[in-house]
Each structure stands twice: as C-alpha cells, then as structure tokens.
Write a protein that holds these residues in place. Sequence first.
Motif, short mmCIF file in Angstrom:
data_model
loop_
_atom_site.label_atom_id
_atom_site.label_comp_id
_atom_site.label_asym_id
_atom_site.label_seq_id
_atom_site.Cartn_x
_atom_site.Cartn_y
_atom_site.Cartn_z
N UNK A 172 0.83 -1.21 0.00
CA UNK A 172 0.00 0.00 0.00
C UNK A 172 0.86 1.26 0.00
N UNK B 102 2.30 5.16 -5.47
CA UNK B 102 2.78 6.54 -5.66
C UNK B 102 1.72 7.58 -5.33
N UNK B 103 0.50 7.14 -5.01
CA UNK B 103 -0.54 8.12 -4.73
C UNK B 103 -0.14 9.00 -3.56
N UNK B 104 -0.48 10.27 -3.68
CA UNK B 104 -0.06 11.24 -2.66
C UNK B 104 -0.59 10.86 -1.28
N UNK B 105 -1.91 10.48 -1.21
CA UNK B 105 -2.46 10.21 0.11
C UNK B 105 -1.76 9.04 0.78
N UNK B 106 -1.27 8.11 -0.02
CA UNK B 106 -0.55 6.99 0.57
C UNK B 106 0.79 7.43 1.15
N UNK C 34 -0.02 8.96 4.44
CA UNK C 34 -0.32 7.93 5.44
C UNK C 34 0.96 7.23 5.89
N UNK C 35 1.86 6.98 4.94
CA UNK C 35 3.09 6.27 5.28
C UNK C 35 3.87 7.04 6.34
N UNK C 36 3.92 8.37 6.18
CA UNK C 36 4.63 9.19 7.16
C UNK C 36 4.04 8.99 8.56
N UNK C 37 2.70 8.90 8.62
CA UNK C 37 2.04 8.74 9.92
C UNK C 37 2.18 7.31 10.46
N UNK C 38 2.15 6.34 9.56
CA UNK C 38 2.26 4.94 9.99
C UNK C 38 3.53 4.68 10.80
#
Lengths: 293, 294
Positions: free
Chosen positions: A91, A95-99, A102-106
């Motif tokens: 996930x 390359x989607x921006x929202x992902x 989210x990755x930064x927060x994960x």
Amino acid sequence: MAAPQSRARSGLLTLPALLMFVAFAVVPLAGAVILSLTRWDGLGAISWEGLGNWVEVLHDPLTGNALLLTLKIMVFSWVVQTPISLLLGVFTAGTQRYRAVLAVLYFIPLLLSSAAVAIAFKAVLDPNFGLGGVPGLGFLSQDWLGDPDLVLYVVIFVIAWQFVPFHTLLYQAAVRQIPASLYEAADIDGAGRVKQFRHITLPQLRNTIITSSTLMVTGSLTYFDVVFVLTGGGPGNATRLLPLDMYLTGFSANDMGKASVLAVILVVTGLALAFSLTKYTGFARMRSEQEGL
Amino acid sequence: MAAPTTIADHRPHARASARGGGVRRLPNVGAGIGGFVWLAVIILPIYYVVISSLRSQTGFFDGNPLAPPDHISFEKYALVLQSGFGRYFLNSVVITVVSVTVTVAFSLMAAYGVVRGEGRLARTSFSVFLLGLAIPVHATIIPLYYMITRLHLYDSLLALILPSIGFAVPITVLILANFIRDIPRELFESMRIDGATDWGMLWRLVLPLARPALVTVGIYDALHVWNGFLFPLILTQSADLRVLPMALWAFQGEFTVDVPAVLAAVVLSTLPMLVAYVLGRRHLVRGLTAGFGK
C-alpha cells in the motif's frame, strides 16, 4: 618512503572492535553457561551447584508455562503481523499522494521507546479512563490487562502496534524494487489487481518474507521491555514469557543460577530457530540478501 | 477519499503505470479503506496520549477521553520538567553519543581490516562478527551484571556504554564492510603504492566515501541505545543515572494516579525522536532498516 605496508597488518585494525565484542557479548554468553552450574543470589559468594539448577528448572512448571507462552506469542505475532505488514508495505509503496502521507504517519510508533509504548497503552487500555470511555467505544471498556484470558492477546496487539511499522518499511522497500515492466506486461495481458498481487508481487517478495519472518520469529524470543512494563508477567503468570521468566527468577527471586539456565535455553532456542529457518528457507539466499545490503 | 488516487496515478513514475495506469484507472477503494483503518489504529492511541497529557488532574477522569480539554493545561509538562527530566535527557544523550561514536569508529577500522586485511585474524574476525548477530542481549545480562559489578562499574553511565558498544559492533561492522567492499580496489592500490599507511587510506579514502553509510548505521545504532531499557534496568539503580526509558518507568511508579503527568513524560521523551523524524525522515527510515532488506 618505506615499502608499502604489509596487508597482513591491516587485519590488526579489527582488534578494538573485536575486543569490545568478545568482552561484552561473547564472554557473557559463555558466562551464562558457567553460572547455570552455580548457586548465586546476585550479591554474595558463588558456589558450585552442578546440574542441580538444570534439573530444577526443567521440572519447574513455570518453565513449561514460559515456553508455551513464548511459542504462542511467536506464532500469533507472525500470523498477525505478516499479512498486515505485507499489505501495508504494498500500500505505502504506491505513488498516490495520500498513501505517501499515510506512510509518514504509519511510522510514528517507531519513534517511541518500548517503555513509552507500554506506558501509553496502559493508559489507553484502562477500563476507567482509557479509550473504553469514549461514547461508542464502550466495548473497549474491559479489564484488558487484568484478565488472564485476554492479556496475552493484548500483548500480541501492542507488540504488533509497535513492530508492524518496521516490517512495513522492509516490505515497502522491497515492493519498490519490483520492476515496473512486470506489471506493465500483466496489464497488457489483462490481469486484474488481485491476480497481479498473487502472481507478481507475492513471488517477488519471497526473500523479504523470509527476512521479515526470521526477524519476527527470532525477535519474539526477546520481547521483554514492552511486556515487562505493560504487565510485569502478570496477572499471575499469564504473560511470563521466557525472557521475563529469566529476569524475574534472577533479579526478583535472586536465583541467578536458575536464571542462567533459562538464559542458556533462550540462546539455544534462538540459535536453533535462526539456523533451521535459514536452512529450511535456503541459506544461500539469505547470504546473497545479506551481501546486497 | 479514494478519488485522488486516479489523479496521482497519472504521474510519470515507473510504478504509477504499474499500479493503475494504462488499462484500468479504477481506484483501489478496498486498499484505501484498509489504509485509513490502520491509520486509526495507529493514531487513536497517540492522540489519546497527547490530549490526555494536556488535561489537568480534575479534568481527566470525567468526560469523553477523546474530546479536547476545556482548557489546555501545560502544568503536567512543568511537573515532569521539574522532576529531573533534563537530567535524564542529558544521560540519554551522553550514553548515545559516546556509544555510537566509539562503535562507529571501532567498526569502521574493523570493517577496513576485514576487507583489506589478509591473514587469519581478518578472516576469523569476520566470522565471529557474523555469529554475533545471533546472540540475544537478554541471555547475557546475568553474566554482564556479574562482570560490571566486579569491575566496580555498577551504577555508572560507563556500565551502560560498554555493553551497548559490544552489542552494536557486529551489525555495524558487517554493514560497513559491505560498503567498503564496493570501493574500487585500484583506489586502495594506488594509494598504497604512493606509500599511504592503513590510517592514511582510512582517513583520506574510506572515511569520505563511506560517509552516507556511516550516517545510516550511526542512526541505527543510536536508536537502539536511545531506546534501550534492559541495560539501564539491570546495570544502574540511582535516580541520577536514569536514562529516558528508565525515567518513564520510574515516573509511572511515582505518579501512579497522576496519569496526565505520566503521559506528558511519554510525550516529552518522544519529542527528540519526533524532531529527528521531521528533520531527517529519509535518513531515519534508512537507518531503521539498515542491515535488513535492500
């Protein structure tokens, strides 16, 4: 100028690191074997005991309890963490921006020390003022850490919360290495998303699955900090995992001899697991992955 | 929620075409939902901790735990800071900086020795380090405790630094050795013919080239020392010598009922890492996974 230095002497440069490692890791390892044959309360004199500690520890039901709990947590952790980490890795590799956001927060849980994680969850899980008090989340109002039937699963959840982000990172990096051409070809062939995942992504992640699983399985022998702060091994002995059993035997019950027996069991189990896993899954492959660091 | 994916999919990135571009452009709704569910799992506890740490003692037990406090109160932060937090922070900084500096310096030398050295010492030490990866720290604490007391180092920062170095060395050497192996041999040979010593090559050739690897592995080591709990638990006891994870644990014992204060301590102890994450996320992420995967 003098003649070029002999390269045999270059080997001497390994000495300082080697000395530190041998003195503070290898020697203690050997020390554990020796101490397992002695009686020592941690303060007074050490006396020879022979195999007495071993007989006692192997007959102690607490040891069986610790081994069983450790095995349970190993299996459950793997079963819970592997699919979540893998899917999140795929996930977040998108390359989607929202992902990307989210990755930064994960990855925030990786910033917390084990002690911080455990203390945070002690509050979060409190039946009186924790998340159970939120309207609509009443089902969360349980005595999570006081119920011997629940507590092991709570520990498995907290450990997953703490470690899934790390394994997600491994999978994310691996997914990004998969050649895009494979997916392009599959697109042309009309393969759907699920098919692509099963026939391209999963096989391509094989080595990472092995690495991540090996780390999880051997790592589950060393879950100590979180459990120690979260439950202290309790209630009763419901979360007295092997390393915790060792600590409590040594530093609470002041029986360093018996604790050393448990330490040796811990090392042997760890080495056996590491070797059988790497052997079963192909040692050469592990090596080649290690060399590609 | 999933709408932006279609837009992002058109970006001219290699993976974009692989994910959803080309033939189909349907956003992966299931993945999006799953992603936000996991976000909730991650963020809810963190949000709870932060919001609770900003409550006053009276505001804590009543009301919705997730609602923002009526008035934000930093009194718990003040309490934690007055309880010796600065001291504990400093202790953590000292043991981390010293351990990492010595580990990286010794390991760089060792990695050079392993790669460039000939003879038995260079070969055996490499296998010894490889074996070291499999030693669990926990199994060695009792003999370590024995050794540290006999060396009269019990309850000192040095007691934390020495074993931290010992256990960080193997992985650090292996990562750096892999890096040094990639430096073209001709560079070493030409320097050697010019009469450079090992030190000269280490200082003027390896050090500048290996800088990115040193940063990565240094961060990896630092994280482990910074968050370490076991060595401080076993090898120190005085309040003066607490490092941050120990201090948290002690706070929890002292302020049992004052949960907001304990949570303020959790937040404060995580702030340095958060700052590091914001400033150098890429380095941090690379450092975290140093040694595993590619």
